[in-house]
Design an enzyme around this catalytic site. Structure first.
Site, PDB file in Angstrom:
ATOM      1  N   THR A  14       0.835  -1.212   0.000  1.00 47.79           N
ATOM      2  CA  THR A  14       0.000   0.000   0.000  1.00 47.79           C
ATOM      3  C   THR A  14       0.867   1.257   0.000  1.00 47.79           C
ATOM      4  O   THR A  14       0.647   2.182  -0.791  1.00 47.79           O
ATOM      5  CB  THR A  14      -0.891   0.006   1.261  1.00 47.79           C
ATOM      6  OG1 THR A  14      -1.498  -1.271   1.368  1.00 47.79           O
ATOM      7  CG2 THR A  14      -1.955   1.075   1.184  1.00 47.79           C
ATOM      8  N   LYS A 108       9.037   1.403  11.554  1.00 47.51           N
ATOM      9  CA  LYS A 108       9.421   1.711  12.949  1.00 47.51           C
ATOM     10  C   LYS A 108       9.951   0.483  13.671  1.00 47.51           C
ATOM     11  O   LYS A 108      10.883   0.569  14.458  1.00 47.51           O
ATOM     12  CB  LYS A 108       8.241   2.316  13.708  1.00 47.51           C
ATOM     13  CG  LYS A 108       7.085   1.373  13.897  1.00 47.51           C
ATOM     14  CD  LYS A 108       5.765   2.066  13.799  1.00 47.51           C
ATOM     15  CE  LYS A 108       4.823   1.190  13.032  1.00 47.51           C
ATOM     16  NZ  LYS A 108       4.141   1.689  11.948  1.00 47.51           N
ATOM     17  N   GLU A 132      10.589   9.939   9.052  1.00 45.19           N
ATOM     18  CA  GLU A 132       9.384  10.711   9.415  1.00 45.19           C
ATOM     19  C   GLU A 132       8.120   9.865   9.399  1.00 45.19           C
ATOM     20  O   GLU A 132       7.236  10.009  10.258  1.00 45.19           O
ATOM     21  CB  GLU A 132       9.246  11.898   8.449  1.00 45.19           C
ATOM     22  CG  GLU A 132       8.115  12.850   8.762  1.00 45.19           C
ATOM     23  CD  GLU A 132       8.259  13.509  10.120  1.00 45.19           C
ATOM     24  OE1 GLU A 132       7.529  13.105  11.031  1.00 45.19           O
ATOM     25  OE2 GLU A 132       9.102  14.418  10.264  1.00 45.19           O
ATOM     26  N   GLY A 137       2.124   8.554  10.768  1.00 40.63           N
ATOM     27  CA  GLY A 137       1.781   8.540   9.345  1.00 40.63           C
ATOM     28  C   GLY A 137       2.246   9.802   8.636  1.00 40.63           C
ATOM     29  O   GLY A 137       3.435  10.084   8.562  1.00 40.63           O
ATOM     30  N   GLY A 190      -8.817  -0.676   5.581  1.00 39.65           N
ATOM     31  CA  GLY A 190      -7.380  -0.723   5.314  1.00 39.65           C
ATOM     32  C   GLY A 190      -6.537   0.035   6.321  1.00 39.65           C
ATOM     33  O   GLY A 190      -5.374   0.335   6.077  1.00 39.65           O
ATOM     34  N   GLU A 193      -2.898  -2.792  10.560  1.00 38.22           N
ATOM     35  CA  GLU A 193      -1.718  -3.489  10.048  1.00 38.22           C
ATOM     36  C   GLU A 193      -2.163  -4.866   9.539  1.00 38.22           C
ATOM     37  O   GLU A 193      -3.250  -5.343   9.882  1.00 38.22           O
ATOM     38  CB  GLU A 193      -0.721  -3.716  11.183  1.00 38.22           C
ATOM     39  CG  GLU A 193      -0.186  -2.444  11.813  1.00 38.22           C
ATOM     40  CD  GLU A 193       0.961  -1.860  11.019  1.00 38.22           C
ATOM     41  OE1 GLU A 193       2.007  -2.497  10.907  1.00 38.22           O
ATOM     42  OE2 GLU A 193       0.799  -0.742  10.509  1.00 38.22           O
ATOM     43  N   ASP A 204       2.152  -1.354  18.086  1.00 46.26           N
ATOM     44  CA  ASP A 204       2.491  -0.364  17.061  1.00 46.26           C
ATOM     45  C   ASP A 204       2.757   1.002  17.713  1.00 46.26           C
ATOM     46  O   ASP A 204       3.771   1.648  17.430  1.00 46.26           O
ATOM     47  CB  ASP A 204       1.335  -0.285  16.054  1.00 46.26           C
ATOM     48  CG  ASP A 204       1.545   0.780  15.009  1.00 46.26           C
ATOM     49  OD1 ASP A 204       2.348   0.563  14.092  1.00 46.26           O
ATOM     50  OD2 ASP A 204       0.904   1.853  15.113  1.00 46.26           O
ATOM     51  N   LYS A 208       6.337   3.368  18.180  1.00 48.60           N
ATOM     52  CA  LYS A 208       6.412   4.802  17.869  1.00 48.60           C
ATOM     53  C   LYS A 208       6.856   5.586  19.099  1.00 48.60           C
ATOM     54  O   LYS A 208       7.679   6.505  19.011  1.00 48.60           O
ATOM     55  CB  LYS A 208       5.043   5.294  17.391  1.00 48.60           C
ATOM     56  CG  LYS A 208       4.633   4.714  16.034  1.00 48.60           C
ATOM     57  CD  LYS A 208       3.162   4.924  15.734  1.00 48.60           C
ATOM     58  CE  LYS A 208       2.792   4.334  14.378  1.00 48.60           C
ATOM     59  NZ  LYS A 208       1.346   4.243  14.140  1.00 48.60           N
TER      60      LYS A 208
HETATM   61  N1  HSE Z   1      -1.650   0.696  11.451  1.00 47.21           N
HETATM   62  C1  HSE Z   1      -1.116   1.926  11.942  1.00 47.21           C
HETATM   63  C2  HSE Z   1      -2.231   2.713  12.562  1.00 47.21           C
HETATM   64  C3  HSE Z   1      -0.484   2.781  10.881  1.00 47.21           C
HETATM   65  O1  HSE Z   1      -3.360   2.240  12.595  1.00 47.21           O
HETATM   66  O2  HSE Z   1      -1.968   3.808  13.022  1.00 47.21           O
HETATM   67  C4  HSE Z   1       0.953   2.442  10.687  1.00 47.21           C
HETATM   68  O3  HSE Z   1       1.651   2.539  11.875  1.00 47.21           O
END
Ligand code: HSE
Length: 458
Positions: A14, A108, A132, A137, A190, A193, A204, A208
């Site tokens: 993507t 990341k 970045e 995002g 979409g 992940e 996730d 970050k």
């Molecule tokens: N899947 C992540 C989110 C985006 O939902 O924020 C990529 O880190």
């Protein structure tokens, strides 16, 4: 004069596809950057839409990108995988650096797992690694924190760093949807992940936050060290209690702050008051609040904010915009000054506060089989642990709400036997709360593992 830059892309999913499209459509041209895609690595080229137009661009050999003589910048957008994938991705990034290419990554998990080695290779080779797109995002966060705000002295960074979780919680809060139903929509749209567990478990956002802790406080931490809780056990009724009794909502908050020389960091759903702007950041939007000591004259309170960054935190287009922003920055900087923000910051903290020592007020939601004396027994246990009970909240629940709680508990209780209620606690430590709850779950009347969340400190 136009600057020409030739890009090799690792990944054609993507994000990779969106990066490719933006380049081909000339999105950097108005800034005088003529970008060109030279080679794209993917394991399954035939399935990619652009393969039909330009099959010669594709390769199934990553080295054909990282070692391509015409590639100036390698864009790595392969997405998180298991340890073996991360190890291979690290080798490819290091290989690109050794071949004198700068790297832009959106990965990341790669930086958290192998950052040391990648920074060392970048330093040795005099190349840059920009990232970045790894946090928030499309929102510019890394650039502002490491460049525009480099004269600030960080007190706290916190925010909503996972769009999927924020979308799910918003749907549960505003439409009363179940967790499962909202997750299915997030996947269909979409946002999630490939493995949604990374989103909903907080992993996730944790990755970050670890990158942010590194660039703001100089603390390089591994996953598993900080307190992390997912959103999987939240129930639509928690939003009713939050709103009707607490004038709050529930957000999955990532937070790192300097607590007197120790880093206090966590990713957890939290009760946040409706008056805090974070409560109004809905859907897939991400937001980051930054508190600096310079801008407020050194006030020690780290609970408000001085700067806010908000925007689209997930999705191919937004992430590709961040990737191309890094490409533009590399072209502007000529790409031969290692971008190593971790080394340029003033160390602010030198220890991490352990999970058990984190302190907060708490929301604890119980589901019990109703009988007399329950509140007395619970308060006795909290009292034994020197925990002050603040309030007891109980709402009337319709049959449907109770029905949806069946199965969350033990003992096969029927809906009409279930009694949910909430106890809020004054400030205590996670360790003391856990000890109290260990005793509480042994009680026969407790039908489900109590759900506990910190309450935002105003
Ligand atoms: N899947 C992540 C989110 C985006 O939902 O924020 C990529 O880190």
């Amino acid at each position: 004069m136009a600057s020409r830059v030739r890009i090799g892309i690792l990944g054609a999913g993507t994000v990779g596809g969106a990066v490719h499209d933006l380049i081909v459509d000339g999105h950097l041209a108005r800034f005088g950057v003529e970008a060109e895609v030279v080679k794209v690595f993917t394991r399954s080229p035939e399935s990619k839409p652009r393969y039909r137009v330009s099959p010669e661009l594709f390769t199934t050999d990553a080295a054909a990108v990282t070692g391509h003589p015409d590639v100036d910048i390698v864009v790595e957008v392969l997405g998180a995988g298991g340890p073996e994938d991360l190890s291979a991705q690290k080798e490819w990034v290091v290989d690109a650096l050794r071949n004198s290419k700068s790297v832009v990554t959106a990965n990341k998990a790669l930086l958290v797992a192998h950052g040391e080695e990648i920074w060392a290779a970048a330093r040795e080779c005099g190349r840059e690694v920009r990232f970045e797109a790894c946090v928030g995002g499309g929102i510019p966060i890394i650039g502002p924190l490491t460049q525009s705000l480099s004269a600030e002295r960080p007190a706290a960074v916190y925010g909503l760093l996972n769009g999927t979780s924020n979308y799910i919680l918003t749907e549960m809060s505003q439409r009363g949807r179940s967790y499962e139903d909202a997750l299915a929509s997030a996947q269909a749209l979409g946002y999630a992940e490939a493995d949604p567990d990374a989103d909903v478990s907080g992993r996730d956002a944790e990755a970050k936050l670890l990158l942010l802790s590194s660039i703001t406080f100089g603390m390089r931490l591994q996953p598993g060290v900080i307190h992390r809780k997912g959103i999987e056990r939240l129930h639509a009724i928690d939003f009713l209690y939050a709103e009707r009794k607490g004038r709050s909502t529930i957000k999955s908050v990532a937070l790192a702050r300097n607590a007197g020389g120790a880093l206090e960091a966590m990713v957890t759903p939290m009760m946040v008051p409706e008056r805090h702007p974070i409560a109004g950041i809905d859907g897939v939007t991400n937001a980051l609040f930054f508190k600096g000591q310079v801008s407020d004259g050194g006030a020690p309170d780290a609970n408000d904010w001085d700067y806010v960054f908000a925007g689209p935190g997930a999705g191919g287009g937004a992430t590709a915009v961040a990737v191309l922003g890094d490409v533009h920055a590399l072209v502007a900087s000529s790409g031969d000054t290692p971008f190593l923000p971790v080394e340029s910051i003033v160390p602010g903290v030198d220890a991490v506060r352990s999970e058990d020592d984190l302190r907060a007020s708490f929301y604890v939601r119980f589901v019990v089989r109703d009988q007399s004396g329950i509140v007395g027994e619970l308060c006795q246990i909290f009292g034994d642990k020197q925990i002050n009970v603040s309030e007891i909240w109980q709402l009337e629940h319709g049959a449907e709400e109770l029905e949806s709680l069946v199965g969350t508990g033990k003992g096969g209780a029927a809906p009409e036997e279930l009694l949910p209620f909430v106890i809020t606690l004054e400030e205590t430590s996670v360790g003391q709360l856990r000890q109290a709850l260990e005793r509480i779950v042994q009680k026969d009347f407790v039908l489900a593992e109590p759900l506990w969340l910190p309450i935002w400190k105003a």
